[in-house]
Design a protein around this motif. Structure first.
Motif, PDB file in Angstrom:
ATOM      1  N   GLU A 192      -7.543  11.882 -12.237  1.00  0.00           N
ATOM      2  CA  GLU A 192      -7.643  13.201 -12.877  1.00  0.00           C
ATOM      3  C   GLU A 192      -7.866  14.305 -11.855  1.00  0.00           C
ATOM      4  N   SER A 193      -8.590  13.973 -10.792  1.00  0.00           N
ATOM      5  CA  SER A 193      -8.878  14.946  -9.738  1.00  0.00           C
ATOM      6  C   SER A 193      -7.716  15.109  -8.766  1.00  0.00           C
ATOM      7  N   ASN A 194      -6.644  14.327  -8.985  1.00  0.00           N
ATOM      8  CA  ASN A 194      -5.486  14.344  -8.092  1.00  0.00           C
ATOM      9  C   ASN A 194      -5.907  14.047  -6.655  1.00  0.00           C
ATOM     10  N   ASP A 195      -6.786  13.052  -6.514  1.00  0.00           N
ATOM     11  CA  ASP A 195      -7.341  12.696  -5.210  1.00  0.00           C
ATOM     12  C   ASP A 195      -7.245  11.179  -5.032  1.00  0.00           C
ATOM     13  N   LEU A 196      -6.023  10.674  -4.941  1.00  0.00           N
ATOM     14  CA  LEU A 196      -5.843   9.230  -4.821  1.00  0.00           C
ATOM     15  C   LEU A 196      -6.294   8.704  -3.463  1.00  0.00           C
ATOM     16  N   GLU A 197      -6.397   9.578  -2.470  1.00  0.00           N
ATOM     17  CA  GLU A 197      -6.861   9.162  -1.143  1.00  0.00           C
ATOM     18  C   GLU A 197      -8.275   8.589  -1.214  1.00  0.00           C
ATOM     19  N   SER A 198      -9.101   9.138  -2.111  1.00  0.00           N
ATOM     20  CA  SER A 198     -10.491   8.687  -2.208  1.00  0.00           C
ATOM     21  C   SER A 198     -10.610   7.297  -2.811  1.00  0.00           C
ATOM     22  N   LEU A 199      -9.519   6.786  -3.374  1.00  0.00           N
ATOM     23  CA  LEU A 199      -9.563   5.419  -3.888  1.00  0.00           C
ATOM     24  C   LEU A 199      -9.723   4.403  -2.755  1.00  0.00           C
ATOM     25  N   ASP A 200      -9.370   4.796  -1.521  1.00  0.00           N
ATOM     26  CA  ASP A 200      -9.638   3.927  -0.373  1.00  0.00           C
ATOM     27  C   ASP A 200     -11.141   3.727  -0.187  1.00  0.00           C
ATOM     28  N   LEU A 201     -11.917   4.765  -0.450  1.00  0.00           N
ATOM     29  CA  LEU A 201     -13.376   4.646  -0.389  1.00  0.00           C
ATOM     30  C   LEU A 201     -13.878   3.698  -1.474  1.00  0.00           C
ATOM     31  N   VAL A 202     -13.284   3.815  -2.660  1.00  0.00           N
ATOM     32  CA  VAL A 202     -13.674   2.941  -3.771  1.00  0.00           C
ATOM     33  C   VAL A 202     -13.389   1.486  -3.407  1.00  0.00           C
ATOM     34  N   SER A 203     -12.216   1.232  -2.846  1.00  0.00           N
ATOM     35  CA  SER A 203     -11.876  -0.127  -2.424  1.00  0.00           C
ATOM     36  C   SER A 203     -12.864  -0.639  -1.380  1.00  0.00           C
ATOM     37  N   ALA A 204     -13.227   0.212  -0.435  1.00  0.00           N
ATOM     38  CA  ALA A 204     -14.170  -0.195   0.606  1.00  0.00           C
ATOM     39  C   ALA A 204     -15.537  -0.540   0.022  1.00  0.00           C
ATOM     40  N   TRP A 205     -15.920   0.147  -1.048  1.00  0.00           N
ATOM     41  CA  TRP A 205     -17.226  -0.070  -1.667  1.00  0.00           C
ATOM     42  C   TRP A 205     -17.219  -1.284  -2.597  1.00  0.00           C
ATOM     43  N   LEU A 206     -16.131  -1.475  -3.357  1.00  0.00           N
ATOM     44  CA  LEU A 206     -16.138  -2.474  -4.424  1.00  0.00           C
ATOM     45  C   LEU A 206     -15.361  -3.751  -4.107  1.00  0.00           C
ATOM     46  N   MET A 207     -14.563  -3.761  -3.049  1.00  0.00           N
ATOM     47  CA  MET A 207     -13.686  -4.892  -2.780  1.00  0.00           C
ATOM     48  C   MET A 207     -14.040  -5.608  -1.472  1.00  0.00           C
ATOM     49  N   LYS A 208     -13.739  -6.902  -1.431  1.00  0.00           N
ATOM     50  CA  LYS A 208     -14.027  -7.697  -0.235  1.00  0.00           C
ATOM     51  C   LYS A 208     -12.989  -7.465   0.868  1.00  0.00           C
ATOM     52  N   TYR A 214       0.840  -1.204   0.000  1.00  0.00           N
ATOM     53  CA  TYR A 214       0.000   0.000   0.000  1.00  0.00           C
ATOM     54  C   TYR A 214       0.873   1.252   0.000  1.00  0.00           C
ATOM     55  N   GLN A 215       1.896   1.257   0.863  1.00  0.00           N
ATOM     56  CA  GLN A 215       2.795   2.407   0.954  1.00  0.00           C
ATOM     57  C   GLN A 215       3.643   2.565  -0.303  1.00  0.00           C
ATOM     58  N   LYS A 216       4.022   1.448  -0.907  1.00  0.00           N
ATOM     59  CA  LYS A 216       4.837   1.489  -2.116  1.00  0.00           C
ATOM     60  C   LYS A 216       4.081   2.196  -3.252  1.00  0.00           C
ATOM     61  N   PHE A 217       2.807   1.861  -3.412  1.00  0.00           N
ATOM     62  CA  PHE A 217       1.993   2.535  -4.427  1.00  0.00           C
ATOM     63  C   PHE A 217       1.805   4.015  -4.076  1.00  0.00           C
ATOM     64  N   LYS A 218       1.568   4.288  -2.810  1.00  0.00           N
ATOM     65  CA  LYS A 218       1.355   5.666  -2.371  1.00  0.00           C
ATOM     66  C   LYS A 218       2.599   6.515  -2.596  1.00  0.00           C
ATOM     67  N   GLU A 219       3.777   5.993  -2.232  1.00  0.00           N
ATOM     68  CA  GLU A 219       5.025   6.746  -2.378  1.00  0.00           C
ATOM     69  C   GLU A 219       5.360   7.032  -3.841  1.00  0.00           C
ATOM     70  N   ASN A 220       4.916   6.135  -4.734  1.00  0.00           N
ATOM     71  CA  ASN A 220       5.177   6.323  -6.165  1.00  0.00           C
ATOM     72  C   ASN A 220       4.035   7.043  -6.881  1.00  0.00           C
ATOM     73  N   ASN A 221       3.029   7.453  -6.099  1.00  0.00           N
ATOM     74  CA  ASN A 221       1.890   8.199  -6.638  1.00  0.00           C
ATOM     75  C   ASN A 221       1.178   7.424  -7.762  1.00  0.00           C
ATOM     76  N   VAL A 222       1.069   6.113  -7.560  1.00  0.00           N
ATOM     77  CA  VAL A 222       0.393   5.243  -8.531  1.00  0.00           C
ATOM     78  C   VAL A 222      -0.945   4.805  -7.935  1.00  0.00           C
ATOM     79  N   PRO A 223      -2.047   4.996  -8.657  1.00  0.00           N
ATOM     80  CA  PRO A 223      -3.376   4.643  -8.125  1.00  0.00           C
ATOM     81  C   PRO A 223      -3.506   3.146  -7.858  1.00  0.00           C
ATOM     82  N   LEU A 224      -4.198   2.809  -6.781  1.00  0.00           N
ATOM     83  CA  LEU A 224      -4.386   1.415  -6.387  1.00  0.00           C
ATOM     84  C   LEU A 224      -5.805   1.208  -5.863  1.00  0.00           C
TER      85      LEU A 224
END
Length: 357
Positions: free
Chosen positions: A318-334, A169-179
């Motif tokens: 595009e919104s430069n808001d990768l933090e909100s992808l945690d919400l997406v994971s919570a909604w779409l992932m087990k 998780y940190q590796k993706f975050k440090e490299n600014n790559v969406p996950l």
């Protein structure tokens, strides 16, 4: 609303890829919205998604146009759309642990391999969708590294923990790559039905004492999961998705819950049958039990969720808001990095992606 395409690469051209690609064709003119969770996300429709690259290790698929490869054996999901030539040749991937012992006599691996990072870059892919077989631990981590190296977003649809693993998780975050990850939910599948019922018990004050979810199916994932070692993270993922909402978040005794694939029935093909039971105590300690049987075509049931994940990733990148992808994971992932209550998460995502409405 944007007019740019969302360019994606697919990792693993199995049943899930088949349903995903068929879905892009089925909804390409946007006249048919029935069956979608979301018709528009952040201005993006299904027709805005374009597959530009695909990888597989099966000799019968490598070198073929993706439109043909998705219907090659051992794929056995239902066909609901005719897919024209996509001019996307399936490239050879890296085998590693992608072939389990129960499928090694069915799949003949290609002798070739691609430079994955270079292929991702040259194709113009923005997002890599991981649809590898359950239990492909080494392979998933290899491709996650490739995604980081190519600066391509990674959607991990299988239960090998990447988003949930703090180091990755940190590796993706440090490299600014969406996950987004891990382990895609189905649109209406066994786990989401089970989770909703567990949440209902919790919301209505019923103490969930014991529960099981037993699944059988006839696709390659179910055959792979006869190998118990490949199944461990799948059980963990499905179990945590349900128990995390049970008994007002207090969970359940491990000995009282059993969730996960149980057997392979070849003639079911890509259909999955799930048997769910919840035993609880209501007012006065009086027993309250529920039993449910569910039957679905497994791969189409998850493809629509993957289509949403792709659009969410594009929008928040595009919104430069990768933090909100945690919400997406919570909604779409087990098995997301940060779990949350479904209804609250969906409301937040709706507010974030409809700011211009």
């Amino acid at each position: 609303m944007t007019d740019s395409k969302i360019k994606v690469a697919i990792l693993g051209v199995g049943n899930c890829a088949s349903s995903f690609v068929q879905g892009l064709q089925y909804y390409k003119d946007d006249t048919e919205e029935s069956g979608l969770i979301s018709d528009v996300i952040g201005g993006y429709r299904v027709s805005d998604i374009e597959v530009v690259s695909a990888f597989d290790i099966n000799k019968s698929k490598v070198g073929k146009d993706l439109s043909e490869a998705i219907f090659e054996k051992p794929n056995n999901t239902t066909k609901f759309a005719d897919v024209p030539s996509l001019n996307v040749e399936v490239k050879p991937g890296k085998v590693l642990d992608g072939i389990g012992k129960f499928v090694k006599d069915i799949i003949e691996p290609s002798d070739e391999t691609s430079n994955i990072v270079e292929e991702l870059k040259s194709s113009g892919a923005e997002i890599l969708i991981n649809l590898l077989p359950v239990g492909s631990d080494e392979a998933v981590k290899f491709y996650a590294e490739c995604a980081i190296a190519a600066k391509v977003g990674f959607i991990n649809c299988i239960p090998v923990f990447i988003a949930r693993d703090e180091e990755w998780y940190q590796k993706f975050k440090e490299n600014n790559v969406p996950l987004i990850g891990d382990d895609i939910k189905s649109q209406v599948g066994a786990t989401i039905v089970h989770r909703v019922l567990a949440q209902l018990f919790s919301d209505r004050g019923v103490n969930l004492k014991r529960s099981y979810q037993l699944n059988v199916g006839g696709n390659m994932d179910f055959l792979n999961m006869l190998e118990e070692d490949r199944l461990e993270t799948k059980r963990t993922s499905k179990t945590s998705s349900v128990t995390s909402v049970a008994n007002k978040g207090k969970g359940m005794e491990p000995k009282n819950v059993r969730i996960g694939p149980s057997d392979y029935v070849e003639w079911l093909e890509d259909r999955k049958k799930a048997f769910i039971r919840l035993e609880g105590e209501s007012f006065g300690g009086v027993p309250l039990n529920i039993e449910v049987q569910l039957e679905v075509w497994d791969s189409p049931n998850s493809a629509g969720v993957v289509i949403d994940a792709v659009r969410y990733m594009k929008y928040f990148k595009e919104s430069n808001d990768l933090e909100s992808l945690d919400l997406v994971s919570a909604w779409l992932m087990k098995a997301p990095a940060k779990a949350a209550k479904d209804s609250e998460t969906l409301q937040k995502l709706h507010e974030l992606t409809h700011q211009e409405d």
